[in-house]
Design a protein around this motif. Structure first.
Motif, PDB file in Angstrom:
ATOM      1  N   GLY A  66      50.966  32.526  87.914  1.00 57.41           N
ATOM      2  CA  GLY A  66      50.172  33.759  87.940  1.00 57.41           C
ATOM      3  C   GLY A  66      48.709  33.461  88.215  1.00 57.41           C
ATOM      4  N   LEU A  67      48.191  32.398  87.585  1.00 52.75           N
ATOM      5  CA  LEU A  67      46.788  32.006  87.816  1.00 52.75           C
ATOM      6  C   LEU A  67      46.592  31.507  89.242  1.00 52.75           C
ATOM      7  N   LEU A  68      47.563  30.697  89.707  1.00 58.33           N
ATOM      8  CA  LEU A  68      47.416  30.086  91.030  1.00 58.33           C
ATOM      9  C   LEU A  68      47.572  31.106  92.157  1.00 58.33           C
ATOM     10  N   LEU A  69      48.195  32.245  91.850  1.00 55.22           N
ATOM     11  CA  LEU A  69      48.364  33.299  92.863  1.00 55.22           C
ATOM     12  C   LEU A  69      47.084  34.111  93.078  1.00 55.22           C
ATOM     13  N   ALA A  70      46.143  33.959  92.155  1.00 56.52           N
ATOM     14  CA  ALA A  70      44.916  34.759  92.254  1.00 56.52           C
ATOM     15  C   ALA A  70      43.980  34.162  93.315  1.00 56.52           C
ATOM     16  N   PRO A  71      43.199  35.028  93.974  1.00 57.09           N
ATOM     17  CA  PRO A  71      42.294  34.547  95.044  1.00 57.09           C
ATOM     18  C   PRO A  71      41.020  33.950  94.459  1.00 57.09           C
ATOM     19  N   VAL A  72      41.186  32.800  93.816  1.00 55.35           N
ATOM     20  CA  VAL A  72      40.041  32.212  93.104  1.00 55.35           C
ATOM     21  C   VAL A  72      39.898  30.744  93.479  1.00 55.35           C
ATOM     22  N   ASP A  73      38.700  30.227  93.230  1.00 59.48           N
ATOM     23  CA  ASP A  73      38.479  28.790  93.329  1.00 59.48           C
ATOM     24  C   ASP A  73      39.198  28.175  92.122  1.00 59.48           C
ATOM     25  N   ARG A  74      40.173  27.318  92.387  1.00 59.83           N
ATOM     26  CA  ARG A  74      41.012  26.826  91.280  1.00 59.83           C
ATOM     27  C   ARG A  74      40.240  25.958  90.292  1.00 59.83           C
ATOM     28  N   THR A  75      39.124  25.383  90.715  1.00 58.94           N
ATOM     29  CA  THR A  75      38.355  24.604  89.746  1.00 58.94           C
ATOM     30  C   THR A  75      37.745  25.511  88.673  1.00 58.94           C
ATOM     31  N   ALA A  76      37.567  26.795  88.989  1.00 58.45           N
ATOM     32  CA  ALA A  76      37.083  27.735  87.972  1.00 58.45           C
ATOM     33  C   ALA A  76      38.125  27.888  86.866  1.00 58.45           C
ATOM     34  N   ILE A  77      39.392  27.829  87.240  1.00 62.74           N
ATOM     35  CA  ILE A  77      40.470  27.880  86.243  1.00 62.74           C
ATOM     36  C   ILE A  77      40.381  26.632  85.357  1.00 62.74           C
ATOM     37  N   TYR A  78      40.164  25.468  85.998  1.00 59.47           N
ATOM     38  CA  TYR A  78      40.034  24.227  85.236  1.00 59.47           C
ATOM     39  C   TYR A  78      38.884  24.320  84.236  1.00 59.47           C
ATOM     40  N   PHE A  79      37.716  24.756  84.718  1.00 64.70           N
ATOM     41  CA  PHE A  79      36.561  24.799  83.822  1.00 64.70           C
ATOM     42  C   PHE A  79      36.768  25.822  82.700  1.00 64.70           C
ATOM     43  N   GLY A  80      37.418  26.938  83.005  1.00 67.14           N
ATOM     44  CA  GLY A  80      37.723  27.923  81.965  1.00 67.14           C
ATOM     45  C   GLY A  80      38.609  27.318  80.887  1.00 67.14           C
ATOM     46  N   LYS A  81      39.681  26.632  81.323  1.00 66.78           N
ATOM     47  CA  LYS A  81      40.597  26.005  80.360  1.00 66.78           C
ATOM     48  C   LYS A  81      39.881  24.902  79.575  1.00 66.78           C
ATOM     49  N   MET A  82      39.059  24.115  80.289  1.00 69.71           N
ATOM     50  CA  MET A  82      38.377  22.998  79.631  1.00 69.71           C
ATOM     51  C   MET A  82      37.418  23.503  78.557  1.00 69.71           C
ATOM     52  N   ILE A  83      36.670  24.543  78.884  1.00 66.20           N
ATOM     53  CA  ILE A  83      35.687  25.050  77.905  1.00 66.20           C
ATOM     54  C   ILE A  83      36.415  25.680  76.712  1.00 66.20           C
ATOM     55  N   ALA A  84      37.520  26.382  76.973  1.00 66.65           N
ATOM     56  CA  ALA A  84      38.287  26.953  75.861  1.00 66.65           C
ATOM     57  C   ALA A  84      38.814  25.829  74.959  1.00 66.65           C
ATOM     58  N   ASN A  85      39.337  24.757  75.569  1.00 61.65           N
ATOM     59  CA  ASN A  85      39.824  23.619  74.779  1.00 61.65           C
ATOM     60  C   ASN A  85      38.689  22.966  73.989  1.00 61.65           C
ATOM     61  N   LEU A  86      37.520  22.879  74.623  1.00 64.78           N
ATOM     62  CA  LEU A  86      36.356  22.303  73.947  1.00 64.78           C
ATOM     63  C   LEU A  86      35.978  23.151  72.730  1.00 64.78           C
ATOM     64  N   ILE A  87      36.007  24.476  72.903  1.00 67.81           N
ATOM     65  CA  ILE A  87      35.669  25.366  71.781  1.00 67.81           C
ATOM     66  C   ILE A  87      36.643  25.128  70.619  1.00 67.81           C
ATOM     67  N   PHE A  88      37.937  25.007  70.935  1.00 68.08           N
ATOM     68  CA  PHE A  88      38.925  24.779  69.870  1.00 68.08           C
ATOM     69  C   PHE A  88      38.655  23.449  69.164  1.00 68.08           C
ATOM     70  N   MET A  89      38.325  22.411  69.946  1.00 66.04           N
ATOM     71  CA  MET A  89      38.052  21.095  69.334  1.00 66.04           C
ATOM     72  C   MET A  89      36.820  21.161  68.435  1.00 66.04           C
ATOM     73  N   LEU A  90      35.794  21.892  68.888  1.00 68.54           N
ATOM     74  CA  LEU A  90      34.561  21.961  68.087  1.00 68.54           C
ATOM     75  C   LEU A  90      34.767  22.804  66.823  1.00 68.54           C
ATOM     76  N   VAL A  91      35.603  23.829  66.913  1.00 68.43           N
ATOM     77  CA  VAL A  91      35.910  24.629  65.711  1.00 68.43           C
ATOM     78  C   VAL A  91      36.615  23.741  64.683  1.00 68.43           C
ATOM     79  N   VAL A  92      37.564  22.941  65.145  1.00 69.20           N
ATOM     80  CA  VAL A  92      38.271  22.021  64.236  1.00 69.20           C
ATOM     81  C   VAL A  92      37.273  21.040  63.617  1.00 69.20           C
ATOM     82  N   ALA A  93      36.382  20.502  64.451  1.00 69.86           N
ATOM     83  CA  ALA A  93      35.387  19.552  63.930  1.00 69.86           C
ATOM     84  C   ALA A  93      34.490  20.216  62.891  1.00 69.86           C
ATOM     85  N   ALA A  94      34.127  21.478  63.146  1.00 69.01           N
ATOM     86  CA  ALA A  94      33.238  22.184  62.217  1.00 69.01           C
ATOM     87  C   ALA A  94      33.907  22.413  60.869  1.00 69.01           C
TER      88      ALA A  94
END
Lengths: 234, 240
Positions: free
Chosen positions: A95-123
């Motif tokens: 579904g994500l790959l079918l969208a007319p987007v720069d796929r690296t934006a999907i990567y950065f979105g996922k990466m930042i969300a994962n980073l937020i989860f890691m930092l919440v756990v650390a906090a």
């Protein structure tokens, strides 16, 4: 064949990136699956170390950085696996790959969300660790900086590898097998820098380790930027 | 609107699609029939820009794949056997998210309009994981038509649906295709394909073995035509 019409623009990079972050945070707010699993696992690791090592207070202070980074990386791996499995489960990655987007934006979105989860756990883990190990020097600004830099690198390389491994049957096993060797420079630098800040060493003594963390983050973010499109291509 | 020339797809040593020449005009509804393993899903995945062809040309709405994939994706709506929806988001949040990826203007109004179109307005706030298979498929159609695509690709959209859900799905499909969209649908269900499509292509062993329009169907219908196409193909394969 027809003549080529005017090229259509892809959706703006930042809009896509924030949409992916919003989606991951909203889904987690509703399910609380990923954060609760990461947190429970992190707390169990800390408890196990606490009871297994039974060290005197001085020795405990010496292992603080190691225990913290083992906890962060193991909990982070669980989070990365779950985060990408969520994309694969109902074909959402397609579904994500079918969208007319720069796929690296999907990567950065996922990466930042994962980073937020890691930092919440650390906090959450840091105060618990401070109480359990009777070590209240954990909120040193230098240590907090190292946690952020280490988590950025771990989320950057982990999100890329999790995207690759999620397409395999053995994704749960494959991710740590690929991720831990690649993350060794990051983990070593994070442990050394954290240990140094906790031991009262000066910024100039630890600058090399912090620089290594910055370089690692930049290199793997750049590498992910270049190869993510190929990683998701069938 | 959809055109392939000598399209070949190989996975390692195995050739899945062999020199496919396909032409679908704007507004046509084509059903792609064929046995399991014929290459239907692979063909749809290539047209959807999710897989690259090994050889040959693919053009959709005047854009060439894979080089102009982003432009093609804006013109495409895809319904797969999987819903491509997030179970932990509500129906409206799913549409809102995909609408943002497509950069839709007037997103909230379009989300409401789409939910009404697929008959899920009353359950807009509920999580998708609580939906039945039929409701998920209706929302999947909503996701596919949200950005008003010119081309719809449907990969066995009836899979796993009961009778009622199939009828609802067809009603929704008729409604969304009334606007003149081009539709390519793969299906194993000949009766349902016959009720919806205007042309039927039979894909066997990676080649289009036969093609017929609904007006030219013989009196004994699509099933007879389909069986004949398979038999002819078996005979030709035996000769080789």
């Amino acid at each position: 064949m027809n003549t080529t019409p005017e090229p259509l623009q892809a959706t703006p990079f930042l809009r896509v990136m924030f949409a992916v972050i919003w989606k991951d945070l909203s889904a987690e707010w509703r399910s609380r699956e990923l954060l609760s699993a990461m947190l429970v696992f992190a707390l169990i690791v800390i408890f196990i170390f606490n009871f297994a090592l039974e060290l005197d207070p001085k020795s405990r202070a010496g292992i603080t950085a190691g225990v913290l980074w083992v906890t962060f990386t193991f909990a982070g791996t669980i989070g990365l696996n779950r985060s990408l499995a969520m994309e694969k489960d109902r074909g959402c990655l397609d579904g994500l790959l079918l969208a007319p987007v720069d796929r690296t934006a999907i990567y950065f979105g996922k990466m930042i969300a994962n980073l937020i989860f890691m930092l919440v756990v650390a906090a959450i883990v840091l105060p618990v660790y401070a109480v359990l190990y009777n070590n209240f020097h954990l909120f040193h600004p230098g240590l907090l900086l190292v946690i952020v830099l280490g988590s950025v690198g771990y989320a950057a390389v982990g999100t890329l590898l999790a995207t690759m491994t999620v397409q395999t049957r053995t994704r749960d096993i494959l991710l740590p097998i690929l991720l831990f060797p690649l993350a060794i420079p990051l983990i070593v630098a994070s442990v050394k820098a954290s240990s140094g800040f906790l031991g009262g060493q000066s910024w100039s003594d630890l600058r090399d380790w912090v620089n290594l963390l910055v370089v690692y983050d930049v290199v793997f973010i750049a590498a992910a930027f270049m190869v993510f499109d190929f990683v998701v291509e069938e | 609107m959809i055109e392939t020339r000598r399209l070949v797809k190989r996975f390692g040593m195995k050739t899945v699609l062999r020199q496919i020449d396909l032409q679908i005009a704007q507004g046509e509804f084509v059903a792609l029939l064929g046995p399991n393993g014929a290459g239907k899903t692979t063909l749809l995945r290539i047209l959807a820009s999710l897989a690259r062809p090994s050889l040959g040309q693919v053009m959709i709405a005047g854009y060439s794949l894979p080089w102009q994939a982003s432009a093609v994706r804006r013109k495409l709506g895809v319904v797969s056997h999987q819903p491509l929806l997030y179970g932990d988001l509500s129906a409206e949040d799913n549409l809102r998210f995909f609408g943002r990826l497509y950069g839709l203007a007037g997103l909230e109004a379009r989300v409401t309009e789409t939910l009404a179109l697929v008959g899920l307005e009353h359950r807009r706030h509920e999580l998708v994981r609580t939906f039945s298979r039929g409701m998920q498929q209706r929302l999947a159609i909503g996701r596919a038509v949200l950005h008003r695509p010119e081309v719809l690709l449907l990969d066995e959209p009836h899979t796993g649906l009961d009778q009622d859900a199939c009828e609802m799905l067809e009603a929704v499909l008729r409604q969304v295709t009334r606007a003149g969209q081009t539709v390519l649908m793969t299906s194993h269900d000949l009766a349902r394909a016959a009720a919806l499509a205007g042309r039927f292509d039979v894909l066997v062993r990676g080649k289009i073995a036969a093609s017929i329009t609904s007006q030219d169907l013989p009196p004994d219908g699509l099933l007879a035509f389909y069986r004949q196409a398979l038999e002819n193909n078996e005979r030709e394969a035996g000769k080789l």
